[in-house]
Design a protein around this motif. Structure first.
Motif, PDB file in Angstrom:
ATOM      1  N   PHE A 125     -10.621   0.547 -39.629  1.00  0.00           N
ATOM      2  CA  PHE A 125     -10.478   0.674 -41.081  1.00  0.00           C
ATOM      3  C   PHE A 125      -9.027   0.957 -41.451  1.00  0.00           C
ATOM      4  N   GLU A 126      -8.363   1.807 -40.679  1.00  0.00           N
ATOM      5  CA  GLU A 126      -6.959   2.121 -40.953  1.00  0.00           C
ATOM      6  C   GLU A 126      -6.063   0.902 -40.730  1.00  0.00           C
ATOM      7  N   VAL A 127      -6.402   0.071 -39.739  1.00  0.00           N
ATOM      8  CA  VAL A 127      -5.649  -1.168 -39.519  1.00  0.00           C
ATOM      9  C   VAL A 127      -5.687  -2.023 -40.782  1.00  0.00           C
ATOM     10  N   ASN A 128      -6.886  -2.223 -41.314  1.00  0.00           N
ATOM     11  CA  ASN A 128      -7.052  -3.099 -42.479  1.00  0.00           C
ATOM     12  C   ASN A 128      -6.535  -2.463 -43.765  1.00  0.00           C
ATOM     13  N   LYS A 129      -6.750  -1.178 -43.898  1.00  0.00           N
ATOM     14  CA  LYS A 129      -6.264  -0.473 -45.086  1.00  0.00           C
ATOM     15  C   LYS A 129      -4.740  -0.531 -45.149  1.00  0.00           C
ATOM     16  N   ASN A 130      -4.097  -0.268 -44.040  1.00  0.00           N
ATOM     17  CA  ASN A 130      -2.628  -0.287 -44.034  1.00  0.00           C
ATOM     18  C   ASN A 130      -2.077  -1.678 -44.282  1.00  0.00           C
ATOM     19  N   GLN A 131      -2.743  -2.696 -43.721  1.00  0.00           N
ATOM     20  CA  GLN A 131      -2.269  -4.049 -43.979  1.00  0.00           C
ATOM     21  C   GLN A 131      -2.336  -4.361 -45.473  1.00  0.00           C
ATOM     22  N   ALA A 132      -3.432  -3.979 -46.124  1.00  0.00           N
ATOM     23  CA  ALA A 132      -3.577  -4.235 -47.556  1.00  0.00           C
ATOM     24  C   ALA A 132      -2.548  -3.439 -48.363  1.00  0.00           C
ATOM     25  N   LEU A 133      -2.322  -2.191 -47.980  1.00  0.00           N
ATOM     26  CA  LEU A 133      -1.352  -1.363 -48.707  1.00  0.00           C
ATOM     27  C   LEU A 133       0.077  -1.864 -48.514  1.00  0.00           C
ATOM     28  N   ILE A 134       0.378  -2.367 -47.329  1.00  0.00           N
ATOM     29  CA  ILE A 134       1.711  -2.928 -47.091  1.00  0.00           C
ATOM     30  C   ILE A 134       1.920  -4.155 -47.971  1.00  0.00           C
ATOM     31  N   ASP A 135       0.909  -4.992 -48.096  1.00  0.00           N
ATOM     32  CA  ASP A 135       0.984  -6.155 -48.970  1.00  0.00           C
ATOM     33  C   ASP A 135       1.192  -5.712 -50.422  1.00  0.00           C
ATOM     34  N   TYR A 136       0.444  -4.704 -50.828  1.00  0.00           N
ATOM     35  CA  TYR A 136       0.560  -4.159 -52.183  1.00  0.00           C
ATOM     36  C   TYR A 136       1.961  -3.613 -52.446  1.00  0.00           C
ATOM     37  N   LYS A 137       2.469  -2.819 -51.504  1.00  0.00           N
ATOM     38  CA  LYS A 137       3.797  -2.224 -51.678  1.00  0.00           C
ATOM     39  C   LYS A 137       4.892  -3.293 -51.644  1.00  0.00           C
ATOM     40  N   TYR A 138       4.676  -4.325 -50.846  1.00  0.00           N
ATOM     41  CA  TYR A 138       5.634  -5.428 -50.837  1.00  0.00           C
ATOM     42  C   TYR A 138       5.693  -6.087 -52.218  1.00  0.00           C
ATOM     43  N   CYS A 139       4.550  -6.323 -52.813  1.00  0.00           N
ATOM     44  CA  CYS A 139       4.524  -6.973 -54.133  1.00  0.00           C
ATOM     45  C   CYS A 139       5.158  -6.082 -55.202  1.00  0.00           C
TER      46      CYS A 139
END
Length: 463
Positions: A307-321
């Motif tokens: 879950f942390e793998v997927n959550k962090n990937q989504a948050l990194i995408d969000y922060k990048y945007c």
């Protein structure tokens, strides 16, 4: 266009094409009333789930009732492919239909009739060592080549479909006589898939493709990390043609070398996203395998919490945007999300690419944020509310269109792809109730397969 080697990239980069935008592409092809911002979060989630269901219910291929590869509201189709169905997208469609039944959007009885027809179609369709091809002709059941040598079995697409088939079986197995017959059909199809036949003669890795004509010439081993984890889970869980744990750890985890200590925006990535190690890959990598596989507290010998793998990937995408290093107009906390889908080419035509921070073209694919709801509920809800209440031109008859861009004067494609539309309702439902996760994770074979691979989940008693 050549296939991107870091993943299947939805394997759809083989069908990448450019067709000049229809003039309707910057007009409303479906009249949508602006939704008032006073709508509640629950009503909004109901709305987008119901809309996404239309893709697989109202716009299904009419003979097979399977999910079309694509649906174009502008009526512009390449190569007359209205009857081309997609195996993996149809698997997501099965999950979407289950959500529709459970939420009362469609009747249980009508759904059973349709699902039974779909299972009968799949039983007669071309198969290769039990696996289906990426594309199938919905009128004949014959393979539609995805590429010259990609004209046989596609194990990853088959895995996405098999995940949906298993959830249908679990949902109906204790039901009425007709429902039990449906569950039995599902069970038969699942048990016929020869997972270990895709190890190229016993190598300790799974291979994506096999063709009677070209054998193993595609030569695409499934190595992590990308969207293919579910393929190994199902292969290990098969009661008829299983792989062993060594194949998982030597093949998928690259002998344990796919771990990383890299971080972005202070968030650990945990695993090396294939060819996208700096930010992580397109967001579908945290979605496709997890329609049924519940990452909550899920671990194996190497990864401590999926879950942390997927959550962090989504948050990194969000922060990048939000950082928006390319300064695209519109990017921000309400408008974000990069994943594979349609794109706007430099000449204004429509193409296809795997959007991600390292391949950012100023195009936001709505499924990216919407299918990340379990990982980023607030950020995903902000996007959902924004697109429905502020950007009605981005909404068609089956929910948000596949590709949008505020930067390019509110450009959008009046088109949908099954693989993108199909993850929206299931992942939102997993956030809301965990409905599909419970179905899949409680399947007896899945429990045994996960134990075989040394997965643990206290939530489901797996240790």
């Amino acid at each position: 266009m050549k296939k991107i080697v870091f993943s299947m990239a939805v394997a759809s980069l083989f069908f990448t094409y450019s067709c000049k935008n229809n003039p309707l592409a910057n007009q409303k092809t479906v009249q949508n009333k602006t939704i008032k911002n006073s709508i509640t979060d629950e009503q909004l989630m109901d709305k987008v789930q119901r809309d996404a269901l239309k893709y697989f219910w109202d716009y299904a291929e009419p003979n097979s009732f399977m999910g079309r590869e694509r649906y174009h509201e502008d009526g512009v189709y390449p190569d007359n492919d209205k009857h081309v169905i997609t195996t993996g997208g149809s698997g997501f469609g099965l999950a979407t239909i289950l959500v529709g039944i459970d939420r009362g959007f469609i009747s249980r009885e009508e759904a059973v009739r349709r699902l039974s027809h779909m299972m009968s179609f799949l039983a007669k369709a071309d198969r290769y060592k039990g696996a289906w091809s990426h594309w199938i002709n919905g009128e004949t059941g014959k393979t539609v080549p995805f590429g010259k040598k990609d004209n046989g079995g596609d194990l990853v697409e088959t895995a996405f479909l098999a995940s949906g088939i298993l959830m249908v079986r679990e949902y109906f197995k204790d039901g009425s006589p007709d429902e039990k017959v449906l569950a039995s059909k599902c069970d038969m199809l699942w048990k016929q898939i020869q997972w270990n036949g895709y190890t190229k003669g016993g190598e300790k890795v799974l291979y994506w493709h096999w063709s009677p004509e070209y054998q193993w010439e595609m030569n695409f081993p499934l190595e992590g990390y990308n969207e293919c984890l579910i393929t190994y889970i199902l292969a290990a869980s098969s009661p008829t043609y299983p792989i062993d744990a060594e194949t998982y750890y030597k093949g998928w985890t690259r002998n344990g070398t796919y771990l990383t200590d890299k971080t972005k925006y202070g968030l650990p990535l945990y695993v090396k996203h294939n060819y996208a190690e700096e930010y992580g890959g397109p967001l579908f990598w945290g979605q496709y395998s997890y329609i049924g596989l519940d990452p909550t507290g899920l671990s194996d010998k190497l990864v401590k919490n999926y879950f942390e793998v997927n959550k962090n990937q989504a948050l990194i995408d969000y922060k990048y945007c939000i950082e928006n290093p390319k300064q695209w107009k519109g990017y921000g906390k309400n408008y974000w999300g990069l994943t594979a889908g349609y794109t706007r080419n430099n000449d204004g035509s429509t193409g296809y690419t795997a959007h991600m921070p390292t391949n950012d073209h100023g195009v936001i694919t709505p499924t990216a944020a919407l299918s990340s709801f379990p990982y980023t509920p607030k950020e995903s809800m902000d996007f959902l509310r924004f697109i429905y209440t502020r950007k009605p031109e981005f909404i068609g008859s089956a929910g948000p269109y596949d590709a949008t861009s505020i930067n390019y004067n509110n450009w959008f494609t009046p088109r949908y792809l099954a693989i993108d539309q199909g993850t929206i309702a299931p992942m939102i439902e997993n956030y809301r109730t965990g409905f599909l996760w419970k179905l899949f994770m409680n399947a007896p074979e899945i429990q045994q397969g996960l134990k075989k691979l040394s997965f643990q989940s206290s939530k489901y008693g797996i240790k």
